[in-house]
Design a protein around this motif. Structure first.
Motif, PDB file in Angstrom:
ATOM      1  N   TYR A 274       0.842  -1.207   0.000  1.00 12.45           N
ATOM      2  CA  TYR A 274       0.000   0.000   0.000  1.00 12.45           C
ATOM      3  C   TYR A 274       0.876   1.254   0.000  1.00 12.45           C
ATOM      4  O   TYR A 274       0.638   2.187  -0.773  1.00 12.45           O
ATOM      5  N   TYR A 275       1.886   1.292   0.855  1.00 10.33           N
ATOM      6  CA  TYR A 275       2.759   2.461   0.909  1.00 10.33           C
ATOM      7  C   TYR A 275       3.575   2.592  -0.373  1.00 10.33           C
ATOM      8  O   TYR A 275       3.756   3.700  -0.896  1.00 10.33           O
ATOM      9  N   ARG A 276       4.051   1.458  -0.882  1.00 17.13           N
ATOM     10  CA  ARG A 276       4.855   1.511  -2.106  1.00 17.13           C
ATOM     11  C   ARG A 276       4.005   1.970  -3.292  1.00 17.13           C
ATOM     12  O   ARG A 276       4.415   2.859  -4.054  1.00 17.13           O
ATOM     13  N   ASP A 277       2.833   1.401  -3.450  1.00 19.36           N
ATOM     14  CA  ASP A 277       1.991   1.731  -4.603  1.00 19.36           C
ATOM     15  C   ASP A 277       1.507   3.179  -4.571  1.00 19.36           C
ATOM     16  O   ASP A 277       1.356   3.816  -5.616  1.00 19.36           O
ATOM     17  N   ASN A 278       1.252   3.701  -3.371  1.00 20.37           N
ATOM     18  CA  ASN A 278       0.745   5.064  -3.249  1.00 20.37           C
ATOM     19  C   ASN A 278       1.843   6.102  -3.070  1.00 20.37           C
ATOM     20  O   ASN A 278       1.561   7.293  -2.974  1.00 20.37           O
ATOM     21  N   LYS A 279       3.100   5.610  -3.001  1.00 24.59           N
ATOM     22  CA  LYS A 279       4.266   6.494  -2.874  1.00 24.59           C
ATOM     23  C   LYS A 279       4.131   7.440  -1.683  1.00 24.59           C
ATOM     24  O   LYS A 279       4.351   8.656  -1.783  1.00 24.59           O
ATOM     25  N   ILE A 280       3.741   6.879  -0.543  1.00 24.46           N
ATOM     26  CA  ILE A 280       3.607   7.644   0.689  1.00 24.46           C
ATOM     27  C   ILE A 280       4.362   6.939   1.800  1.00 24.46           C
ATOM     28  O   ILE A 280       4.822   5.806   1.640  1.00 24.46           O
ATOM     29  N   SER A 281       4.498   7.609   2.932  1.00 22.51           N
ATOM     30  CA  SER A 281       5.233   7.062   4.069  1.00 22.51           C
ATOM     31  C   SER A 281       4.312   6.916   5.268  1.00 22.51           C
ATOM     32  O   SER A 281       3.293   7.616   5.371  1.00 22.51           O
ATOM     33  N   PRO A 282       4.649   6.030   6.206  1.00 20.26           N
ATOM     34  CA  PRO A 282       3.833   5.859   7.411  1.00 20.26           C
ATOM     35  C   PRO A 282       3.784   7.123   8.261  1.00 20.26           C
ATOM     36  O   PRO A 282       4.642   7.997   8.170  1.00 20.26           O
TER      37      PRO A 282
END
Length: 228
Positions: A99-107
């Motif tokens: 999810y984080y990789r696909d959306n290019k976001i960080s926790p």
């Protein structure tokens, strides 16, 4: 409004003051969605009483008391996404990392001090936002985010979700997003709200103990079926 000012919201602030601060924080979050200061202040501005009630409910069960005592964290520094990616496909950890990789976001990350159970529950809610996307299947587009807000409103009754939904719906009705017609948009929000109402409360679930559990298993346990 400076960061210091946003954090100085008094506990006995009037409803007008809380609404004013919440709206200002929401405006800032549109441009900086992961800002921990505005995010936490927005969350607490209208939800403090809701979290106080939830804390009392937590105290009535052994698991709830354990969570309030241990105050587990799902912050960025606690998550090893590289290790999660090595878990089998379909597990919570693997799908969370994807999810984080696909959306290019960080926790989520914050430096704010937890002074009370209310602060902890506010932080816990923000930390579980991305996990809820994975579990519910709601997207990260404009409509998907509003669906998740409606789900949380049904599940926890957080007042800030009502403000987010109001602002988002006004915008959607003026200019529909993602090709979704107004009637379809409202139908999806209502379905998400009813789904949240019918689902077990997610806020006191120990996600930290289930990284190797299949998402399908957790979805069946924590989320009511998604109906139209």
């Amino acid at each position: 409004m400076s960061y210091t000012q946003t954090l100085s919201l008094p506990d006995n602030a009037s409803l007008f003051t809380r609404l004013r601060v919440a709206r200002r924080c929401l405006k800032e979050l549109r441009n900086d969605a992961t800002n921990p200061t505005y995010g936490q202040t927005f969350n607490l501005s209208l939800n403090a009483n809701v979290y106080a009630s939830l804390a009392q409910q937590f105290q009535r069960s052994e698991e709830g008391r354990r969570m309030l005592s241990k105050r587990p964290s799902l912050e960025a520094r606690e998550l090893d996404l590289a290790a999660f990616e090595r878990l089998p496909e379909g597990t919570l950890g693997h799908e969370f990392a994807r999810y984080y990789r696909d959306n290019k976001i960080s926790p989520f990350a914050t430096t704010l001090e937890l002074k009370s159970d209310i602060d902890f529950l506010s932080k816990r809610y923000r930390e579980t936002h991305d996990l809820l996307h994975v579990l519910t299947g709601y997207g990260t587009d404009v409509v998907g985010e509003m669906e998740l807000q409606a789900y949380v409103l049904g599940n926890l009754g957080l007042r800030t979700t009502m403000l987010v939904l109001l602002n988002g719906t006004i915008g959607q009705l003026k200019a529909p997003q993602s090709g979704v017609e107004r009637s379809e948009y409202l139908r999806r929000l209502w379905a998400a709200y009813r789904r949240g109402r019918a689902s077990p409360r997610f806020l006191d679930f120990w996600f930290e103990e289930h990284w190797e559990t299949p998402v399908a298993t957790l979805r069946a346990r924590l989320c009511a079926p998604a109906h139209a």
